[in-house]
Design an enzyme around this catalytic site. Structure first.
Site, PDB file in Angstrom:
ATOM      1  N   GLN A   1      30.918 100.761  26.484  1.00  0.00           N
ATOM      2  CA  GLN A   1      29.472 101.588  26.598  1.00  0.00           C
ATOM      3  C   GLN A   1      29.332 102.162  27.876  1.00  0.00           C
ATOM      4  O   GLN A   1      29.408 101.456  28.799  1.00  0.00           O
ATOM      5  CB  GLN A   1      28.457 100.393  26.094  1.00  0.00           C
ATOM      6  CG  GLN A   1      28.579  99.940  24.852  1.00  0.00           C
ATOM      7  CD  GLN A   1      28.004 100.988  23.762  1.00  0.00           C
ATOM      8  OE1 GLN A   1      27.156 102.032  24.105  1.00  0.00           O
ATOM      9  NE2 GLN A   1      28.440 101.109  22.368  1.00  0.00           N
TER      10      GLN A   1
ATOM     11  N   TYR B   1      36.364  96.954  14.649  1.00  0.00           N
ATOM     12  CA  TYR B   1      36.431  97.881  15.657  1.00  0.00           C
ATOM     13  C   TYR B   1      35.977  97.349  16.947  1.00  0.00           C
ATOM     14  O   TYR B   1      34.993  97.786  17.704  1.00  0.00           O
ATOM     15  CB  TYR B   1      35.548  98.834  15.219  1.00  0.00           C
ATOM     16  CG  TYR B   1      35.729  99.439  13.780  1.00  0.00           C
ATOM     17  CD1 TYR B   1      36.691 100.598  13.543  1.00  0.00           C
ATOM     18  CD2 TYR B   1      34.945  98.892  12.628  1.00  0.00           C
ATOM     19  CE1 TYR B   1      36.734 101.095  12.188  1.00  0.00           C
ATOM     20  CE2 TYR B   1      35.216  99.441  11.390  1.00  0.00           C
ATOM     21  CZ  TYR B   1      35.943 100.433  11.200  1.00  0.00           C
ATOM     22  OH  TYR B   1      36.507 101.029   9.895  1.00  0.00           O
TER      23      TYR B   1
ATOM     24  N   GLU C   1      40.956  95.686  16.206  1.00  0.00           N
ATOM     25  CA  GLU C   1      40.870  97.190  16.933  1.00  0.00           C
ATOM     26  C   GLU C   1      42.124  98.071  16.618  1.00  0.00           C
ATOM     27  O   GLU C   1      43.286  97.403  16.597  1.00  0.00           O
ATOM     28  CB  GLU C   1      40.989  96.867  18.449  1.00  0.00           C
ATOM     29  CG  GLU C   1      40.940  97.968  19.229  1.00  0.00           C
ATOM     30  CD  GLU C   1      39.945  99.218  18.920  1.00  0.00           C
ATOM     31  OE1 GLU C   1      40.243 100.498  18.999  1.00  0.00           O
ATOM     32  OE2 GLU C   1      38.907  98.978  18.586  1.00  0.00           O
TER      33      GLU C   1
ATOM     34  N   ASP D   1      31.153  97.784  14.368  1.00  0.00           N
ATOM     35  CA  ASP D   1      30.734  98.798  15.439  1.00  0.00           C
ATOM     36  C   ASP D   1      31.841  99.682  15.253  1.00  0.00           C
ATOM     37  O   ASP D   1      32.694 100.162  16.028  1.00  0.00           O
ATOM     38  CB  ASP D   1      30.954  98.079  16.837  1.00  0.00           C
ATOM     39  CG  ASP D   1      30.688  98.954  17.889  1.00  0.00           C
ATOM     40  OD1 ASP D   1      29.855 100.105  17.527  1.00  0.00           O
ATOM     41  OD2 ASP D   1      30.670  98.620  19.057  1.00  0.00           O
TER      42      ASP D   1
ATOM     43  N   CYS E   1      26.020 104.433  17.081  1.00  0.00           N
ATOM     44  CA  CYS E   1      25.871 105.490  17.796  1.00  0.00           C
ATOM     45  C   CYS E   1      25.474 106.759  16.948  1.00  0.00           C
ATOM     46  O   CYS E   1      25.240 107.667  17.587  1.00  0.00           O
ATOM     47  CB  CYS E   1      26.933 105.692  18.768  1.00  0.00           C
ATOM     48  SG  CYS E   1      28.503 106.314  18.283  1.00  0.00           S
TER      49      CYS E   1
END
Length: 471
Positions: free
Chosen positions: A300, A333, A357, A400, A427
């Site tokens: 982030q 993720y 991931e 995510d 996002c």
């Protein structure tokens, strides 16, 4: 009503700016045609320069070049290169990345809330008005420091915006730059191949600006990425060489950078991160944990973003009774393990965490970051494949996904896995709304929602939603 004031080259119009739309622009109309206008505010009358038009186009795009009737929410832009009117007066487009810098922060957040509400209604069939109004929350201080925004807001007027010239700055711990043909640090104009040289990045933390990369001869480099952790640990400059660039050229650039900065190169085709000096990674901190993040691995970018999102996610799951010692959870993720580590704390050794991931390098970081947590399983691979191979009864999932969202097939798979709750971090309001629509088709609903202004002066925001099966 619009007035056609275009020259013989048909490049300019006077329009009334309509409602905000997803993507950093507002909607205007000219003779029935939609014009997506950047750098305006709803309610303004402006002169625009068409940047993408044509008689057969379904819609046109335009930048504001002159404000004829300004909104009371308009403020002086903090960055000349991103100021549309000023840039076009110098015969070049503005750089991207600060497209809302002409709007007060309070109004920026209300516009973002409008965008999120519209996307939820249109794509997911969820109408939150009038009983559940969306608030896009300002993000203030992080442990051990203050953002430029929070410092300004503490001394500003009751709107919370502070001095419009400084509020909302200094939050980016990561920045990506292009390089001009002359070897100068630059940034792209919006939807353009044009690269404009830059000599400051006001949204970036001081540690990035202090590198003064604009003073360096970057010939032979296509792209530069910089990470300067909010905890003050060693920054990393990642160079992406142009094909055929020789090691001697990289050595020359290395000599121009401060000795206390790590420098690495990213192979343009294999993605391999090669050490030039110091580390090939940065050491980040959040939620009481340290994280290694290699090269261009995801983290982030707002200095307070990691703690903010961890707090929102774990808060939803704790309050709902989905996260406790002994719980079985998954972080999908997962990146370098931002959420995985606090999940491991919450479920304890009697519980279990599956962390998935897709990117090999980032997954290796997660393994290093969680190496001492025996109850955490780190798996590198596509989410849908891993869930098929490792079915289990989950109490909760954290989702995510990348900006494109999870997609219909993954959403169905998650519903079929039968968790009691899913914390969805997004996002992008459009992909989030589409995925929420798929969840609703599968009998799930949104139990709670928070939105955060993690990207001041841009149209981006971050949302965290708690999704649960509906009775």
């Amino acid at each position: 009503m619009t007035q056609d004031t275009r020259t013989h080259t048909h490049t300019e119009l006077v329009v009334d700016v309509g409602p905000v739309a997803h993507g950093g622009h507002c909607v205007a109309r000219h003779e029935g045609r939609v014009v997506f206008v950047r750098h305006g505010i709803p309610g303004e009358k402006v002169r625009v320069r068409l940047t993408d038009d044509g008689p057969s186009a379904k819609f046109w795009r335009a930048d504001v070049v002159e404000v004829l009737e300004p909104s009371p929410d308009r403020v002086p832009h903090f960055w000349d290169l991103a100021d549309s009117g000023r840039s076009w007066s110098h015969r070049h487009p503005p750089v991207g990345g600060a497209e809302l810098g002409h709007i007060s922060l309070a109004r920026q957040r209300s516009l973002k809330a409008e965008v999120l509400a519209e996307q939820l209604k249109r794509l997911a069939g969820v109408d939150l008005s009038p009983t559940r109004q969306i608030t896009v929350e300002a993000v203030g201080t992080a442990a051990g420091g203050h953002t430029a925004e929070s410092a300004a807001e503490r001394t500003g007027p009751d709107t919370g915006d502070g001095d419009a010239a400084v509020a909302g700055l200094g939050w980016r711990t990561r920045a990506a730059f292009a390089v001009t043909p002359a070897g100068k640090l630059g940034m792209h104009a919006h939807r353009s191949d044009a690269i404009l040289p830059v000599r400051e990045m006001p949204l970036a933390v001081d540690a990035i600006n202090a590198l003064r990369l604009w003073d360096i001869d970057l010939q032979g480099i296509d792209r530069v990425e910089v990470a300067a952790p909010a905890n003050g640990s060693r920054p990393l400059v990642l160079l992406v060489p142009a094909p055929g660039t020789r090691s001697k050229r990289l050595s020359s650039i290395l000599a121009q950078l401060p000795d206390d900065v790590s420098v690495a190169s990213l192979h343009p085709t294999t993605g391999e991160v090669l050490q030039l000096r110091g580390r090939t990674y940065v050491q980040e901190s959040a939620a009481g944990h340290d994280y290694r993040v290699t090269g261009d691995g995801f983290w982030q970018i707002h200095r307070d973003g990691p703690d903010t999102l961890v707090g929102a996610v774990t808060g939803f799951l704790h309050d709902g009774g989905y996260l406790a010692p002994g719980s079985v959870v998954a972080d999908l993720y997962a990146g370098a393990g931002l959420f995985t580590a606090p999940l491991a704390d919450a479920v304890g050794v009697t519980g279990s965490v599956l962390s998935v991931e897709g990117a090999p390098g980032t997954s290796r970081d997660a393994r290093k970051n969680l190496h001492d947590a025996a109850h955490v399983e780190i798996v590198q691979g596509r989410v849908e494949r891993v869930l098929r191979q490792k079915p289990r009864n989950f109490d909760a999932l954290i989702l995510d996904p990348p900006r494109a969202g999870a997609g219909k097939a993954v959403v169905k798979q998650l519903i079929d896995a039968g968790p009691r709750a899913i914390a969805y971090v997004s996002c992008d309001p459009a992909s989030f709304a589409r995925d929420l629509g798929y969840f609703r088709q599968g009998g799930w609903g949104m139990a709670a929602l928070r939105a955060f202004d993690l990207y001041p002066h841009t149209h981006h925001m971050e949302t965290v939603a708690l999704l649960t099966p509906q009775p």
